[in-house]
Motif scaffolding. Structure first.
Motif, PDB file in Angstrom:
ATOM      1  N   VAL A   1       0.847  -1.194   0.000  1.00 20.18           N
ATOM      2  CA  VAL A   1       0.000   0.000   0.000  1.00 20.18           C
ATOM      3  C   VAL A   1       0.883   1.245   0.000  1.00 20.18           C
ATOM      4  CG1 VAL A   1      -1.769   1.251   1.291  1.00 20.18           C
ATOM      5  CG2 VAL A   1      -1.771  -1.248   1.285  1.00 20.18           C
ATOM      6  N   LYS A   2       0.499   2.226  -0.818  1.00 19.53           N
ATOM      7  CA  LYS A   2       1.174   3.525  -0.843  1.00 19.53           C
ATOM      8  C   LYS A   2       0.224   4.558  -1.431  1.00 19.53           C
ATOM      9  CE  LYS A   2       5.265   5.981  -2.552  1.00 19.53           C
ATOM     10  NZ  LYS A   2       5.680   6.574  -1.290  1.00 19.53           N
ATOM     11  N   ASN A   3       0.138   5.701  -0.787  1.00 17.17           N
ATOM     12  CA  ASN A   3      -0.644   6.840  -1.293  1.00 17.17           C
ATOM     13  C   ASN A   3      -2.057   6.459  -1.728  1.00 17.17           C
ATOM     14  OD1 ASN A   3       1.565   8.480  -0.838  1.00 17.17           O
ATOM     15  ND2 ASN A   3       2.157   8.622  -2.981  1.00 17.17           N
ATOM     16  N   GLY A   4      -2.746   5.639  -0.930  1.00 18.57           N
ATOM     17  CA  GLY A   4      -4.121   5.272  -1.231  1.00 18.57           C
ATOM     18  C   GLY A   4      -4.276   4.265  -2.354  1.00 18.57           C
ATOM     19  N   HIS A   5      -3.197   3.597  -2.730  1.00 13.90           N
ATOM     20  CA  HIS A   5      -3.211   2.600  -3.796  1.00 13.90           C
ATOM     21  C   HIS A   5      -2.707   1.263  -3.255  1.00 13.90           C
ATOM     22  CE1 HIS A   5      -3.394   6.261  -6.175  1.00 13.90           C
ATOM     23  NE2 HIS A   5      -3.769   5.531  -7.217  1.00 13.90           N
ATOM     24  N   VAL A   6      -3.110   0.196  -3.909  1.00 12.93           N
ATOM     25  CA  VAL A   6      -2.632  -1.140  -3.572  1.00 12.93           C
ATOM     26  C   VAL A   6      -2.050  -1.755  -4.846  1.00 12.93           C
ATOM     27  CG1 VAL A   6      -4.881  -2.251  -3.956  1.00 12.93           C
ATOM     28  CG2 VAL A   6      -3.198  -3.334  -2.451  1.00 12.93           C
ATOM     29  N   LEU A   7      -0.961  -2.494  -4.685  1.00  9.48           N
ATOM     30  CA  LEU A   7      -0.278  -3.119  -5.814  1.00  9.48           C
ATOM     31  C   LEU A   7      -0.909  -4.482  -6.105  1.00  9.48           C
ATOM     32  CD1 LEU A   7       2.020  -3.196  -7.874  1.00  9.48           C
ATOM     33  CD2 LEU A   7       3.526  -4.000  -6.032  1.00  9.48           C
ATOM     34  N   VAL A   8      -1.376  -4.666  -7.331  1.00  8.86           N
ATOM     35  CA  VAL A   8      -1.983  -5.935  -7.737  1.00  8.86           C
ATOM     36  C   VAL A   8      -1.367  -6.381  -9.068  1.00  8.86           C
ATOM     37  CG1 VAL A   8      -4.162  -5.552  -6.514  1.00  8.86           C
ATOM     38  CG2 VAL A   8      -3.946  -4.816  -8.898  1.00  8.86           C
ATOM     39  N   VAL A   9      -1.589  -7.641  -9.377  1.00  7.79           N
ATOM     40  CA  VAL A   9      -1.123  -8.198 -10.649  1.00  7.79           C
ATOM     41  C   VAL A   9      -2.306  -8.813 -11.376  1.00  7.79           C
ATOM     42  CG1 VAL A   9       1.222  -8.629  -9.803  1.00  7.79           C
ATOM     43  CG2 VAL A   9      -0.497 -10.448  -9.650  1.00  7.79           C
TER      44      VAL A   9
ATOM     45  N   CYS B   1       1.271  -7.303   5.016  1.00  6.64           N
ATOM     46  CA  CYS B   1       0.935  -5.957   4.556  1.00  6.64           C
ATOM     47  C   CYS B   1       2.181  -5.089   4.652  1.00  6.64           C
ATOM     48  CB  CYS B   1      -0.193  -5.357   5.404  1.00  6.64           C
ATOM     49  SG  CYS B   1      -0.732  -3.729   4.819  1.00  6.64           S
ATOM     50  N   VAL B   2       2.597  -4.566   3.504  1.00 10.28           N
ATOM     51  CA  VAL B   2       3.729  -3.650   3.421  1.00 10.28           C
ATOM     52  C   VAL B   2       3.170  -2.258   3.186  1.00 10.28           C
ATOM     53  CG1 VAL B   2       5.761  -2.992   2.073  1.00 10.28           C
ATOM     54  CG2 VAL B   2       5.304  -5.415   2.537  1.00 10.28           C
ATOM     55  N   LYS B   3       3.446  -1.350   4.105  1.00  9.87           N
ATOM     56  CA  LYS B   3       2.976   0.041   3.982  1.00  9.87           C
ATOM     57  C   LYS B   3       4.180   0.905   3.656  1.00  9.87           C
ATOM     58  CE  LYS B   3       0.034   3.558   4.843  1.00  9.87           C
ATOM     59  NZ  LYS B   3       0.687   4.643   4.136  1.00  9.87           N
ATOM     60  N   LEU B   4       4.266   1.313   2.392  1.00  8.77           N
ATOM     61  CA  LEU B   4       5.353   2.193   1.988  1.00  8.77           C
ATOM     62  C   LEU B   4       5.012   3.617   2.404  1.00  8.77           C
ATOM     63  CD1 LEU B   4       6.036   0.703  -1.550  1.00  8.77           C
ATOM     64  CD2 LEU B   4       7.316   0.300   0.562  1.00  8.77           C
ATOM     65  N   PRO B   5       6.014   4.406   2.766  1.00  9.14           N
ATOM     66  CA  PRO B   5       5.737   5.774   3.227  1.00  9.14           C
ATOM     67  C   PRO B   5       4.983   6.575   2.178  1.00  9.14           C
ATOM     68  CG  PRO B   5       8.030   5.184   3.641  1.00  9.14           C
ATOM     69  CD  PRO B   5       7.443   4.091   2.802  1.00  9.14           C
ATOM     70  N   ASP B   6       3.913   7.256   2.616  1.00  6.22           N
ATOM     71  CA  ASP B   6       3.173   8.132   1.720  1.00  6.22           C
ATOM     72  C   ASP B   6       3.983   9.387   1.486  1.00  6.22           C
ATOM     73  OD1 ASP B   6       0.978   6.446   1.439  1.00  6.22           O
ATOM     74  OD2 ASP B   6      -0.034   7.263   3.192  1.00  6.22           O
ATOM     75  N   GLY B   7       3.658  10.080   0.441  1.00  2.53           N
ATOM     76  CA  GLY B   7       4.352  11.322   0.149  1.00  2.53           C
ATOM     77  C   GLY B   7       4.147  11.706  -1.293  1.00  2.53           C
ATOM     78  N   LYS B   8       4.736  12.820  -1.629  1.00  3.15           N
ATOM     79  CA  LYS B   8       4.617  13.320  -3.004  1.00  3.15           C
ATOM     80  C   LYS B   8       5.449  12.449  -3.933  1.00  3.15           C
ATOM     81  CE  LYS B   8       3.622  17.938  -1.627  1.00  3.15           C
ATOM     82  NZ  LYS B   8       3.167  19.125  -2.253  1.00  3.15           N
ATOM     83  N   GLY B   9       5.135  12.561  -5.183  1.00  4.59           N
ATOM     84  CA  GLY B   9       5.898  11.823  -6.172  1.00  4.59           C
ATOM     85  C   GLY B   9       5.115  10.647  -6.729  1.00  4.59           C
ATOM     86  N   GLU B  10       5.726   9.999  -7.659  1.00  2.00           N
ATOM     87  CA  GLU B  10       5.111   8.884  -8.352  1.00  2.00           C
ATOM     88  C   GLU B  10       5.069   7.642  -7.468  1.00  2.00           C
ATOM     89  OE1 GLU B  10       4.333   8.849 -11.864  1.00  2.00           O
ATOM     90  OE2 GLU B  10       4.580  11.014 -11.782  1.00  2.00           O
TER      91      GLU B  10
END
Length: 154
Positions: free
Chosen positions: A22-30, A102-111
């Motif tokens: 999870v990062k910036n309100g998104h979840v990584l899926v395949v 659950c991996v929570k990557l730091p939120d912040g600006k950028g891609e």
């Protein structure tokens, strides 16, 4: 050693590891490349190798299927939760127990980190968490439920 029931009628469960990133309100899926579930959305993950720990397996599968450009160490350090999903009917493949992280990557600006489908994944993408409920039917087995279990706590 005590004798164990290894009769042909006894089957051992499959053990898998999945990762909710999870990062910036998104979840990584395949998007799955092969059956079962070809073309469906899923969590990065897969079967645990005999010579690795469950968390090592989870991070290996995540890196193999998404080619995410974040080190194994950083991904492991950002695990904020884990849970076993073991409903007897959760998989069409047979009795499959998954250890989800659950991996929570730091939120912040950028891609969002760049990802690319690889290995068992045809495609990797960042999905807005807000879209989960409207895309639930596009998911493999209980993967949407697993994502919701972790993200509702964030």
């Amino acid at each position: 050693f005590p004798s164990h029931d290894i009769s042909p009628t006894r089957t051992c469960p499959f053990t898998t590891a999945d990762v909710v990133v999870v990062k910036n309100g998104h979840v990584l899926v395949v998007r799955r490349k092969c059956n079962p579930g070809k073309g469906l959305l899923a969590l990065p993950g897969g079967f645990i190798n005999q010579d690795e720990s469950i968390v090592t397996s989870a991070i290996r599968e995540l890196k193999e299927e998404t080619r995410i450009l974040i080190s194994k160490e950083v991904l492991t350090q950002n695990i904020i939760d884990q849970r076993v999903f073991d409903h007897p009917q959760r998989s069409l493949r047979g009795r499959t127990i998954t250890h989800a992280f659950c991996v929570k990557l730091p939120d912040g600006k950028g891609e969002l980190p760049q990802v690319k489908g690889s290995d068992d994944a045809e495609h990797a993408l960042w999905m807005p968490i807000a879209d989960l409920h409207i895309r639930e039917d596009e998911f493999f087995e209980d993967h949407c439920h697993i994502i919701e279990w972790f993200t509702r706590k964030l």
